[in-house]
Scaffold this motif. Structure first.
Motif, PDB file in Angstrom:
ATOM      1  N   GLU A 211      29.154  12.929   9.372  1.00  0.00           N
ATOM      2  CA  GLU A 211      30.556  12.887   9.762  1.00  0.00           C
ATOM      3  C   GLU A 211      30.978  11.444   9.998  1.00  0.00           C
TER       4      GLU A 211
ATOM      5  N   ARG B  73      23.909  16.491   6.809  1.00  0.00           N
ATOM      6  CA  ARG B  73      25.253  16.499   7.397  1.00  0.00           C
ATOM      7  C   ARG B  73      25.594  15.085   7.852  1.00  0.00           C
TER       8      ARG B  73
ATOM      9  N   ASP C 161      23.599  12.560  10.130  1.00  0.00           N
ATOM     10  CA  ASP C 161      23.640  13.015  11.519  1.00  0.00           C
ATOM     11  C   ASP C 161      22.564  14.071  11.755  1.00  0.00           C
TER      12      ASP C 161
ATOM     13  N   THR D  96      36.220  13.250   9.744  1.00  0.00           N
ATOM     14  CA  THR D  96      35.944  13.571   8.341  1.00  0.00           C
ATOM     15  C   THR D  96      34.490  13.982   8.155  1.00  0.00           C
ATOM     16  N   VAL D  97      34.290  15.151   7.567  1.00  0.00           N
ATOM     17  CA  VAL D  97      32.937  15.623   7.258  1.00  0.00           C
ATOM     18  C   VAL D  97      32.628  15.225   5.811  1.00  0.00           C
TER      19      VAL D  97
ATOM     20  N   ASP E 181      28.255  18.376   4.346  1.00  0.00           N
ATOM     21  CA  ASP E 181      28.290  19.566   5.197  1.00  0.00           C
ATOM     22  C   ASP E 181      27.150  20.504   4.827  1.00  0.00           C
TER      23      ASP E 181
END
Length: 361
Positions: free
Chosen positions: A25, A23, A69, A29-30, A33
Motif C-alpha cells: 500500500e 501486498r 507490507d 492506494t493499494v 492486493d
C-alpha cells in the motif's frame, strides 16, 4: 569466455521466481492486493495491465527496490524479500536507458563488473563478448550521445547481462522508441532470451508486445492477477470479462440468458465460462471481430457505419437495429461492395461464447 559459453552459463542458472501473496500500500492506494504468481525457470513472462495495476511494483519487489507490507518473494525457493537489491542476482533494464554519458559503450557494459572488482582484462573481454551478442561489437568506443535510442537500449541490455544474473527484469524497455525500432528490438530481446535461457519478466502495457514475445502473459488489474496463460489461450479463452476486453478488440452484443445458453442475434448459443454472479438474465455477449459474420442483406436492419482497410482484412463497424455497434474483420475480397450505409445481416458461429453483466449505457 565466448558468447556460447555465456549462453550456457545463463541457461544453467535459470531460476524459479515466486510472488507469494504480496501486498503493498502507498497511503490509501493499494498497489498489490495479494498477488500470487510463479515464473518457471527460463520462462519469458510478461506482466500486462493498465497503468496503476501493480505490474511495475511487482517487478521492483523482485529487484529489491521495493518491499511488501506482507507476503514474500522467493527465488528457487529461497526467501529474498528482505535481501538488499545488490545481492538479488537480478539484472534490470529500465524504460530510460540510464547509461553513463561520460563512459563509452564498452565501459558502460563493464561498469557492474568494475564495481565487483573484476580484473580489467576479464571485464573488458566479457563486455566485448556481450556487445557482440547484442550486435554492437563495432560500437564499443562510442559514447551514448553517439548512439541511436535502439542502440542505447541494447547497451543497457548488455550491461544487465554482464553480471550473469539469474533473473532478467525489463521495465517497459521499448516505450521510448519509435514503432519500427520497437518491433526490431523486441524481436532481438526475445532471440537473446531464448539463446541465454534466462528467466525473464517483462513489464508492458502494450498487449501486442506482450502476446508476440512471451511464453506466458500475466494480466493484472487493481493489484491482483486476473489470468496467467499462454498468449493463444489468453486471447482465445479469456478467464474473465476484463481479460477479454483488455486483450485484443472485443464487442458487446446484448443477449438474454436461458439457463446455460444465451439468446443473441436470433441465435441460441452455449455459454463458455462463468455466469454473472448477480443472477441477472440480461447480459452482454463478448465477441472478437474475427468471430462476427457480416453478409450483404437488402432486407437487413443492421447498417455499416465505418470501414478500415487493414491489409488482409477490412474491419467494418456495424450498427444493429438497437443502436449497438459491433466490429467485424472480413477478408478484403468479401468486404468489396460493403460500403458505409450498406444493409447487412449479422450472425455468430455456432460455438460457446463468453458473457458479462450488461454494461450500463
Amino acid at each position: 569466455m565466448t558468447a556460447s559459453t555465456l549462453e550456457k552459463a545463463a541457461a544453467n542458472q535459470a531460476a524459479t521466481v515466486e510472488f507469494r501473496d504480496l501486498r503493498r500500500e502507498f497511503g490509501p492506494t493499494v498497489a498489490l492486493d495479494g498477488l500470487g504468481l510463479t515464473v518457471r525457470p527460463g520462462e519469458f513472462l510478461a506482466l500486462l495491465g493498465p497503468s496503476g495495476c501493480g505490474k511495475t511494483t511487482a517487478l521492483r519487489m523482485l529487484a529489491g527496490f521495493e518491499h511488501p507490507d506482507s507476503g514474500a518473494v522467493l527465488v528457487d525457493g529461497q526467501d529474498v524479500t528482505r535481501v538488499p537489491a545488490h545481492r538479488r542476482d537480478a539484472g534490470m533494464v529500465f524504460q530510460s536507458y540510464s547509461l553513463f554519458p561520460h563512459l563509452s559503450a564498452l565501459d558502460n557494459v563493464a561498469f557492474g563488473l568494475r564495481m565487483r572488482k573484476v580484473r580489467t582484462f576479464e571485464r573488458r573481454a566479457r563486455a566485448a563478448e556481450l556487445l557482440e551478442l547484442v550486435g554492437l561489437a563495432d560500437k564499443g568506443e562510442r559514447f551514448p550521445h553517439q548512439l541511436s535510442g535502439g542502440q542505447q537500449q541494447r547497451i543497457a541490455l548488455a550491461r544487465a547481462l554482464a553480471l550473469r544474473p539469474r533473473v532478467l527484469l525489463l521495465d517497459e524497455p521499448l516505450s521510448a522508441l519509435d514503432a519500427k525500432v520497437r518491433l526490431s528490438l523486441r524481436e532481438e530481446i526475445r532471440r537473446l532470451q531464448q539463446e541465454l535461457g534466462i528467466t525473464t519478466l517483462f513489464v508492458t502495457h502494450d498487449q501486442e508486445e506482450a502476446l508476440s514475445v512471451s511464453d506466458r502473459v500475466a494480466v493484472m488489474r487493481s493489484g491482483r492477477l486476473e489470468q496467467c496463460a499462454e498468449p493463444a489461450e489468453l486471447y482465445g479463452r479469456p478467464a474473465t470479462p476484463f481479460v477479454a476486453e483488455f486483450v485484443g478488440t472485443m464487442s458487446r452484443i446484448p443477449g438474454t440468458l436461458r439457463g446455460t445458453d444465451v439468446e443473441v442475434l436470433g441465435q441460441r448459443l452455449p455459454v463458455d465460462g462463468p455466469l454473472p454472479a448477480d443472477g441477472a438474465t440480461d447480459v452482454d455477449v463478448l465477441v472478437r471481430p474475427e468471430a462476427v459474420r457480416v453478409t450483404a442483406d437488402a432486407g437487413g436492419t443492421a447498417r455499416i457505419v465505418a470501414t478500415a482497410f487493414l491489409g488482409a482484412v477490412v474491419r467494418v463497424s456495424v450498427r444493429l437495429a438497437d443502436g449497438t455497434e459491433v466490429k467485424a474483420d472480413l477478408p478484403t475480397h468479401e468486404a468489396a461492395g460493403l460500403g458505409t450505409g450498406a444493409p447487412v445481416g449479422v450472425s455468430l458461429p455456432e460455438r460457446a461464447v463468453l458473457v458479462a453483466g450488461r454494461k450500463a449505457d
